[in-house]
Motif scaffolding. Sequence first.
Motif, PDB file in Angstrom:
ATOM      1  N   VAL A  16       0.781  -1.314   0.110  1.00 45.74           N
ATOM      2  CA  VAL A  16       0.144   0.162  -0.019  1.00 45.74           C
ATOM      3  C   VAL A  16       0.997   0.993  -0.345  1.00 45.74           C
ATOM      4  CG1 VAL A  16      -1.859   1.219   1.193  1.00 45.74           C
ATOM      5  CG2 VAL A  16      -1.971  -1.359   0.964  1.00 45.74           C
ATOM      6  N   SER A  17       0.646   1.897  -0.441  1.00 42.86           N
ATOM      7  CA  SER A  17       1.410   3.360  -1.202  1.00 42.86           C
ATOM      8  C   SER A  17       0.820   4.550  -0.262  1.00 42.86           C
ATOM      9  CB  SER A  17       1.038   3.810  -2.649  1.00 42.86           C
ATOM     10  OG  SER A  17       1.614   2.928  -2.989  1.00 42.86           O
ATOM     11  N   ILE A  18       1.467   4.889   0.744  1.00 40.23           N
ATOM     12  CA  ILE A  18       1.653   5.901   1.681  1.00 40.23           C
ATOM     13  C   ILE A  18       1.102   7.115   1.064  1.00 40.23           C
ATOM     14  CG2 ILE A  18       2.023   6.670   3.713  1.00 40.23           C
ATOM     15  CD1 ILE A  18       3.913   4.913   4.364  1.00 40.23           C
ATOM     16  N   THR A  19       0.029   7.482   1.148  1.00 40.82           N
ATOM     17  CA  THR A  19      -0.797   8.742   0.609  1.00 40.82           C
ATOM     18  C   THR A  19      -0.909   9.997   1.705  1.00 40.82           C
ATOM     19  OG1 THR A  19      -2.467   8.076  -0.386  1.00 40.82           O
ATOM     20  CG2 THR A  19      -1.111   7.746  -1.848  1.00 40.82           C
ATOM     21  N   GLU A  20      -1.249  11.664   1.179  1.00 39.99           N
ATOM     22  CA  GLU A  20      -1.979  11.609   2.111  1.00 39.99           C
ATOM     23  C   GLU A  20      -3.389  12.073   2.040  1.00 39.99           C
ATOM     24  OE1 GLU A  20      -0.366  13.893   4.177  1.00 39.99           O
ATOM     25  OE2 GLU A  20       1.804  13.447   3.555  1.00 39.99           O
ATOM     26  N   GLU A  21      -3.668  11.675   0.771  1.00 43.17           N
ATOM     27  CA  GLU A  21      -5.452  11.451   0.637  1.00 43.17           C
ATOM     28  C   GLU A  21      -5.710  10.485   2.490  1.00 43.17           C
ATOM     29  OE1 GLU A  21      -9.486  12.512   0.236  1.00 43.17           O
ATOM     30  OE2 GLU A  21      -7.503  13.452  -0.468  1.00 43.17           O
ATOM     31  N   ARG A  22      -4.889   9.123   1.762  1.00 40.75           N
ATOM     32  CA  ARG A  22      -5.357   8.088   2.710  1.00 40.75           C
ATOM     33  C   ARG A  22      -5.065   7.832   3.372  1.00 40.75           C
ATOM     34  NH1 ARG A  22      -2.334   3.339  -0.897  1.00 40.75           N
ATOM     35  NH2 ARG A  22      -4.156   3.271  -2.928  1.00 40.75           N
ATOM     36  N   LYS A  23      -3.943   8.766   4.137  1.00 43.50           N
ATOM     37  CA  LYS A  23      -3.516   9.572   5.885  1.00 43.50           C
ATOM     38  C   LYS A  23      -4.656   9.561   7.284  1.00 43.50           C
ATOM     39  CE  LYS A  23       0.725  11.168   6.386  1.00 43.50           C
ATOM     40  NZ  LYS A  23       1.713  11.479   6.030  1.00 43.50           N
ATOM     41  N   LYS A  24      -6.132  10.518   5.793  1.00 38.15           N
ATOM     42  CA  LYS A  24      -6.874  11.167   6.490  1.00 38.15           C
ATOM     43  C   LYS A  24      -8.167  10.286   7.313  1.00 38.15           C
ATOM     44  CE  LYS A  24      -6.778  15.655   3.450  1.00 38.15           C
ATOM     45  NZ  LYS A  24      -7.366  15.855   2.179  1.00 38.15           N
ATOM     46  N   LYS A  71      -3.640   3.159 -25.228  1.00 41.76           N
ATOM     47  CA  LYS A  71      -4.609   2.913 -24.248  1.00 41.76           C
ATOM     48  C   LYS A  71      -3.832   2.349 -22.897  1.00 41.76           C
ATOM     49  CE  LYS A  71      -8.965   2.905 -26.218  1.00 41.76           C
ATOM     50  NZ  LYS A  71      -9.540   4.183 -25.309  1.00 41.76           N
ATOM     51  N   LEU A  72      -3.704   2.503 -21.600  1.00 42.82           N
ATOM     52  CA  LEU A  72      -3.698   1.819 -20.296  1.00 42.82           C
ATOM     53  C   LEU A  72      -4.374   1.758 -19.565  1.00 42.82           C
ATOM     54  CD1 LEU A  72      -0.828   4.476 -19.644  1.00 42.82           C
ATOM     55  CD2 LEU A  72       0.363   2.506 -20.744  1.00 42.82           C
ATOM     56  N   SER A  73      -3.777   0.349 -19.174  1.00 43.80           N
ATOM     57  CA  SER A  73      -4.671  -0.414 -17.952  1.00 43.80           C
ATOM     58  C   SER A  73      -3.960  -0.264 -16.587  1.00 43.80           C
ATOM     59  CB  SER A  73      -5.106  -1.673 -17.938  1.00 43.80           C
ATOM     60  OG  SER A  73      -4.117  -2.279 -18.093  1.00 43.80           O
ATOM     61  N   ALA A  74      -4.794  -0.792 -15.493  1.00 45.32           N
ATOM     62  CA  ALA A  74      -3.975  -0.588 -13.466  1.00 45.32           C
ATOM     63  C   ALA A  74      -5.177  -1.708 -13.297  1.00 45.32           C
ATOM     64  CB  ALA A  74      -3.179   0.795 -14.069  1.00 45.32           C
ATOM     65  N   GLN A  75      -4.389  -1.608 -12.036  1.00 43.05           N
ATOM     66  CA  GLN A  75      -5.723  -1.949 -10.632  1.00 43.05           C
ATOM     67  C   GLN A  75      -6.568  -0.971 -10.568  1.00 43.05           C
ATOM     68  OE1 GLN A  75      -4.130  -4.142  -7.861  1.00 43.05           O
ATOM     69  NE2 GLN A  75      -5.795  -5.023  -6.928  1.00 43.05           N
ATOM     70  N   ALA A  76      -7.469  -0.531  -9.750  1.00 40.08           N
ATOM     71  CA  ALA A  76      -8.614   0.639  -9.542  1.00 40.08           C
ATOM     72  C   ALA A  76      -8.431   0.637  -8.171  1.00 40.08           C
ATOM     73  CB  ALA A  76      -9.875  -0.388  -9.893  1.00 40.08           C
ATOM     74  N   ASN A  77      -8.626   1.823  -8.050  1.00 42.83           N
ATOM     75  CA  ASN A  77      -8.509   2.923  -6.594  1.00 42.83           C
ATOM     76  C   ASN A  77      -7.099   2.872  -6.561  1.00 42.83           C
ATOM     77  OD1 ASN A  77     -11.289   3.749  -6.427  1.00 42.83           O
ATOM     78  ND2 ASN A  77     -11.248   0.746  -6.259  1.00 42.83           N
ATOM     79  N   THR A  78      -5.889   2.565  -6.980  1.00 42.33           N
ATOM     80  CA  THR A  78      -3.984   2.108  -7.009  1.00 42.33           C
ATOM     81  C   THR A  78      -4.316   3.970  -7.415  1.00 42.33           C
ATOM     82  OG1 THR A  78      -3.578   1.645  -9.160  1.00 42.33           O
ATOM     83  CG2 THR A  78      -4.713   0.376  -6.932  1.00 42.33           C
ATOM     84  N   THR A  79      -1.948   4.232  -6.959  1.00 34.75           N
ATOM     85  CA  THR A  79      -1.856   5.219  -6.831  1.00 34.75           C
ATOM     86  C   THR A  79      -1.370   5.171  -8.886  1.00 34.75           C
ATOM     87  OG1 THR A  79       0.563   4.053  -6.539  1.00 34.75           O
ATOM     88  CG2 THR A  79      -0.513   5.752  -5.163  1.00 34.75           C
ATOM     89  N   ASP A  80      -1.169   3.363  -8.862  1.00 34.04           N
ATOM     90  CA  ASP A  80      -0.943   3.018 -10.306  1.00 34.04           C
ATOM     91  C   ASP A  80      -1.774   3.367 -11.687  1.00 34.04           C
ATOM     92  OD1 ASP A  80       1.322   1.365  -9.156  1.00 34.04           O
ATOM     93  OD2 ASP A  80       0.099  -0.524  -9.346  1.00 34.04           O
ATOM     94  N   ALA A  81      -3.131   3.768 -11.073  1.00 31.69           N
ATOM     95  CA  ALA A  81      -4.300   4.482 -11.754  1.00 31.69           C
ATOM     96  C   ALA A  81      -4.260   5.565 -11.611  1.00 31.69           C
ATOM     97  CB  ALA A  81      -5.469   3.728 -11.408  1.00 31.69           C
ATOM     98  N   ASP A  82      -3.481   6.414 -10.708  1.00 31.46           N
ATOM     99  CA  ASP A  82      -3.625   8.031 -10.962  1.00 31.46           C
ATOM    100  C   ASP A  82      -2.491   8.253 -11.748  1.00 31.46           C
ATOM    101  OD1 ASP A  82      -5.639   7.867  -9.080  1.00 31.46           O
ATOM    102  OD2 ASP A  82      -4.194   8.179  -7.646  1.00 31.46           O
ATOM    103  N   VAL A  83      -1.526   7.264 -12.518  1.00 31.78           N
ATOM    104  CA  VAL A  83      -0.072   6.883 -13.273  1.00 31.78           C
ATOM    105  C   VAL A  83      -0.947   7.166 -14.169  1.00 31.78           C
ATOM    106  CG1 VAL A  83       2.250   6.329 -13.475  1.00 31.78           C
ATOM    107  CG2 VAL A  83       1.601   7.319 -11.331  1.00 31.78           C
ATOM    108  N   ALA A  84      -0.977   6.810 -14.513  1.00 36.17           N
ATOM    109  CA  ALA A  84      -2.095   5.778 -15.682  1.00 36.17           C
ATOM    110  C   ALA A  84      -2.820   6.779 -16.340  1.00 36.17           C
ATOM    111  CB  ALA A  84      -2.726   4.596 -15.746  1.00 36.17           C
ATOM    112  N   ALA A  85      -3.259   7.419 -15.762  1.00 37.76           N
ATOM    113  CA  ALA A  85      -4.215   9.146 -15.832  1.00 37.76           C
ATOM    114  C   ALA A  85      -3.848   9.694 -16.297  1.00 37.76           C
ATOM    115  CB  ALA A  85      -5.388   9.209 -15.001  1.00 37.76           C
ATOM    116  N   SER A  86      -2.184   9.819 -15.787  1.00 33.71           N
ATOM    117  CA  SER A  86      -1.379  11.649 -15.695  1.00 33.71           C
ATOM    118  C   SER A  86      -0.977  11.300 -16.795  1.00 33.71           C
ATOM    119  CB  SER A  86      -0.558  11.414 -14.651  1.00 33.71           C
ATOM    120  OG  SER A  86       0.424  10.292 -15.124  1.00 33.71           O
ATOM    121  N   ILE A  87      -0.232  10.190 -17.872  1.00 33.67           N
ATOM    122  CA  ILE A  87       0.403   9.568 -18.727  1.00 33.67           C
ATOM    123  C   ILE A  87      -0.862  10.099 -19.915  1.00 33.67           C
ATOM    124  CG2 ILE A  87       1.617   7.958 -20.128  1.00 33.67           C
ATOM    125  CD1 ILE A  87       2.754   6.689 -17.951  1.00 33.67           C
TER     126      ILE A  87
END
Length: 248
Positions: A94-102, A137-153
């Motif tokens: 699990v990636s540590i993110t500011e949003e999750r830390k809330k 097109k890219l795929s990723a596991q849903a609700n992960t930082t991987d999906a966030d990175v894919a969307a940024s690309i």
Amino acid sequence: MRKTLLALALAALSASSVLAADLGGKLFKVGSDTTSPPMESVDPATGQIVGFDVDVVNAICAKINCKAEFVTTGWDGIFAALDQGNFDFVASGVSITEERKKAMDFTDPYIVNSQAVLMRVEDAVSSAEDFKAKGLKLSAQANTTDADVAASIVGKENVLAYDTFSASVLALKNKDVDGVVINGANADAYEKEFAGELVAPIRGLSSDPLGLVFRKGDPNVAAFNEGIKAIREDGTLDKLVQKYWGTN
């Protein structure tokens, strides 16, 4: 006398750097999405949950006198299940993110991971910019930082999100997508499993510190932080990294 006191003080200081909390043999249930080798997966031969995260948690427990029982849980509902008390903490890359830390408490990081893009060998491109330029097109596991990175690309509209890493990889193999954003540790495993078929030439897209996840206010976080510090200081963590990736 002064020399004796100084020696005792130094000995106590040295001991404090390696001794960790004692949880009295407490059993912790650990939620984990066991579809992500080598972080965690189910050994088909034994049915046992194995992997880097499993070894890390067991090594920590050896330091702070506790036991861990891993429970397979789908990623999509893993944090809700934690909140509901289905297990005591989550160990699942699990990636540590500011949003999750809330919403939850993390331990200190035990490893820093980075994202990669897994592709078919015959269609591989060399940079993230190629995905943008070619409308891939890219795929990723849903609700992960991987999906966030894919969307940024490639933009969110060009990302197909799946419940598991393995489903994302299957989409790649079926040519439904052109690449999978996946953490570097998992990419290494899939490159080995599908050598000559899949490759991850794009690396280091984003660096994520990974931590164990507890419910808000759980007092056991401090003990596990001591355990993480202990396995880092005595070289155990480096040995586990070497075991799974051959580097540290």
